[in-house]
Design a protein around this motif. Structure first.
Motif, PDB file in Angstrom:
ATOM      1  N   UNK A 164       0.925  -0.957   0.193  1.00  0.00           N
ATOM      2  CA  UNK A 164       0.041   0.075   0.106  1.00  0.00           C
ATOM      3  C   UNK A 164       0.671   1.310   0.063  1.00  0.00           C
ATOM      4  N   UNK A 165       0.553   2.274  -0.806  1.00  0.00           N
ATOM      5  CA  UNK A 165       1.586   3.304  -1.188  1.00  0.00           C
ATOM      6  C   UNK A 165       1.425   4.314   0.111  1.00  0.00           C
ATOM      7  N   UNK A 166       0.361   4.551   0.952  1.00  0.00           N
ATOM      8  CA  UNK A 166       0.648   5.272   2.186  1.00  0.00           C
ATOM      9  C   UNK A 166       1.526   4.515   3.314  1.00  0.00           C
ATOM     10  N   UNK A 167       1.247   3.219   3.389  1.00  0.00           N
ATOM     11  CA  UNK A 167       2.266   2.404   4.424  1.00  0.00           C
ATOM     12  C   UNK A 167       3.427   2.449   3.968  1.00  0.00           C
ATOM     13  N   UNK A 168       3.894   2.247   2.778  1.00  0.00           N
ATOM     14  CA  UNK A 168       5.324   2.660   2.127  1.00  0.00           C
ATOM     15  C   UNK A 168       5.962   3.953   2.524  1.00  0.00           C
ATOM     16  N   UNK A 169       5.069   4.893   2.288  1.00  0.00           N
ATOM     17  CA  UNK A 169       5.615   6.222   2.670  1.00  0.00           C
ATOM     18  C   UNK A 169       5.749   6.607   4.142  1.00  0.00           C
ATOM     19  N   UNK A 170       4.980   5.863   4.972  1.00  0.00           N
ATOM     20  CA  UNK A 170       5.070   5.987   6.204  1.00  0.00           C
ATOM     21  C   UNK A 170       6.324   5.357   6.915  1.00  0.00           C
ATOM     22  N   UNK A 171       6.426   4.255   6.338  1.00  0.00           N
ATOM     23  CA  UNK A 171       7.843   3.372   6.589  1.00  0.00           C
ATOM     24  C   UNK A 171       8.863   4.216   6.178  1.00  0.00           C
ATOM     25  N   UNK A 172       8.876   4.719   5.155  1.00  0.00           N
ATOM     26  CA  UNK A 172      10.043   5.516   4.360  1.00  0.00           C
ATOM     27  C   UNK A 172      10.331   6.743   5.431  1.00  0.00           C
ATOM     28  N   UNK A 173       9.507   7.350   5.881  1.00  0.00           N
ATOM     29  CA  UNK A 173       9.505   8.526   6.749  1.00  0.00           C
ATOM     30  C   UNK A 173      10.195   8.012   8.143  1.00  0.00           C
TER      31      UNK A 173
ATOM     32  N   UNK B 139       1.499  -8.658  -4.874  1.00  0.00           N
ATOM     33  CA  UNK B 139       0.300  -9.629  -4.715  1.00  0.00           C
ATOM     34  C   UNK B 139      -0.535  -9.685  -5.846  1.00  0.00           C
ATOM     35  N   UNK B 140      -0.534  -8.673  -6.561  1.00  0.00           N
ATOM     36  CA  UNK B 140      -1.335  -9.163  -8.145  1.00  0.00           C
ATOM     37  C   UNK B 140      -0.623  -9.131  -9.016  1.00  0.00           C
ATOM     38  N   UNK B 141       0.608  -9.600  -9.102  1.00  0.00           N
ATOM     39  CA  UNK B 141       1.671  -9.763 -10.167  1.00  0.00           C
ATOM     40  C   UNK B 141       1.016 -10.076 -11.289  1.00  0.00           C
ATOM     41  N   UNK B 142       0.182 -11.063 -11.537  1.00  0.00           N
ATOM     42  CA  UNK B 142      -0.238 -11.660 -12.617  1.00  0.00           C
ATOM     43  C   UNK B 142      -1.234 -10.718 -13.470  1.00  0.00           C
ATOM     44  N   UNK B 143      -1.872  -9.903 -12.497  1.00  0.00           N
ATOM     45  CA  UNK B 143      -2.594  -8.959 -13.357  1.00  0.00           C
ATOM     46  C   UNK B 143      -2.313  -7.422 -13.475  1.00  0.00           C
ATOM     47  N   UNK B 144      -1.062  -7.046 -12.767  1.00  0.00           N
ATOM     48  CA  UNK B 144      -0.512  -5.953 -12.933  1.00  0.00           C
ATOM     49  C   UNK B 144       0.312  -5.578 -14.213  1.00  0.00           C
ATOM     50  N   UNK B 145      -0.060  -4.314 -14.698  1.00  0.00           N
ATOM     51  CA  UNK B 145       0.278  -4.125 -15.888  1.00  0.00           C
ATOM     52  C   UNK B 145       1.734  -3.096 -15.624  1.00  0.00           C
ATOM     53  N   UNK B 146       2.551  -3.000 -16.862  1.00  0.00           N
ATOM     54  CA  UNK B 146       3.666  -2.170 -16.745  1.00  0.00           C
ATOM     55  C   UNK B 146       3.196  -0.733 -16.321  1.00  0.00           C
TER      56      UNK B 146
END
Length: 341
Positions: free
Chosen positions: A103-112, A129-136
């Protein structure tokens, strides 16, 4: 961050994705499910590495069992190692903090939180997590959303083995490399043509975006195609050995590579590859086993569940002992040479 004020990549060199050391059985901080941090051993290992020429530490990457670490432990771990490096005279050795969230916000909080604890860079694992369905396009926008708001310069961590085989194409790296706050990548896969298409791409500003291999067994080839070095697990056991190959390459390039230089580098890469087979097979379990057996640091059974327990086969180490004894002798030789120079 504006495009005119691009962040600077980590200095070139060998980095170690350090394991997180946990309390041993019989100590007050031990429990069988989530043993506490062993910061004394963590510091002992960190100083062992930087004294051998390691350029910086990656804390809480995959080898650091990041997904098993609580938020307050993250801060404690990073802060303790930043303090230990600074007090020992290694203020110039950066700490790169890993993230492994979806999750983007969780990632940002962890970086901070990592920055507050003393980290200088963030190594962000792809959202698999959804790698097979994730586009470039989805991957590109995810990393850009993180980098737009990250308080630390971002390195892209591409490790299909722990991200459900998420694939990040070289063309996606070209686009992400243009972001002012994305400064490099760690490529923990053996797809040499993809590594070349990134590290040698004329469409990437390589002064702003550095390519690190995550595999010491690929170090020499990756250096020849434009990579700047490695974030390597075996270097956590034999730092001087891996640093030696990096230094040999750069010295020989500066003066002109001779046939004897090439033969010497190939032989050292061969020996590194032998040792890396254990790391490739067992990951952090093998690294902790080796550090404990070769140098007496930590506990070869020191992971958190489900990694606790070390090798299942009590005879497994005997299969690797000859190779690791040879690498230990090389490590001691290179350390002695470094002290005499």
């Amino acid at each position: 961050m504006s495009s005119s004020s691009k962040a600077t990549p980590p200095p070139a060199g060998i980095y170690v994705p350090v394991p997180t050391f946990f309390a041993k059985e019989g100590t007050s901080a031990y429990n069988s499910i989530t043993p506490g941090l062993d910061l004394a051993t963590q510091t002992e290992h960190s100083l062992f590495l930087v004294k051998a020429g390691i350029r910086g530490l990656v804390i809480l990457g995959s080898t650091g069992e990041a997904i098993f670490i609580r938020d307050e432990e993250r801060k404690e771990l990073i802060a303790s190692q930043r303090k230990a490096l600074d007090e020992a005279g290694y203020k110039d050795r950066p700490i790169i903090a890993g993230t492994a969230t979806q999750q983007i916000d969780d990632t940002l909080a962890m970086i901070e939180a990592s920055k507050e604890a003393g980290a200088e860079f963030a190594m962000v694992l792809g959202p698999g997590y959804f790698a097979p369905a994730t586009s470039q396009v989805g991957i590109q926008k995810w990393f850009e959303a993180v980098a737009d708001k990250s308080v630390l310069p971002v390195m892209i961590y591409h490790y299909p083995g722990v991200t459900n085989n998420l694939y990040i194409a070289p063309s996606t790296f070209e686009k992400l490399a243009a972001h002012a706050n994305i400064v490099g990548c760690k490529l923990s896969h053996g797809i040499v043509d993809d590594q070349t298409l990134i590290a040698a791409s004329p469409n990437i500003d390589h002064a702003h975006f550095s390519v690190f291999t995550g595999l010491g067994q690929n170090l020499l080839p990756v250096l020849t195609i434009g990579g700047v070095a490695a974030i390597d697990g075996l270097a956590g056991v034999f730092p001087s050995v891996v640093v030696k190959l990096f230094d040999m390459y750069n010295t020989s390039v500066a003066k002109g590579i001779s046939q004897s230089d090439l033969q010497e580098m190939r032989l050292l890469q061969f020996k590194i590859c032998q040792g890396e087979k254990l790391v490739a097979k067992y990951g952090v379990i093998g690294i902790k086993e080796a550090i404990a057996r070769v140098w007496g640091m930590g506990d070869q059974k020191g992971g958190r569940l489900p990694l606790a327990g070390g090798f299942e086969d009590a005879n497994e180490w005997s299969k690797w002992e000859e190779i690791y004894t040879g690498l230990q002798k090389l490590e001691e030789k290179f350390r002695a040479e470094s002290k005499s120079n």
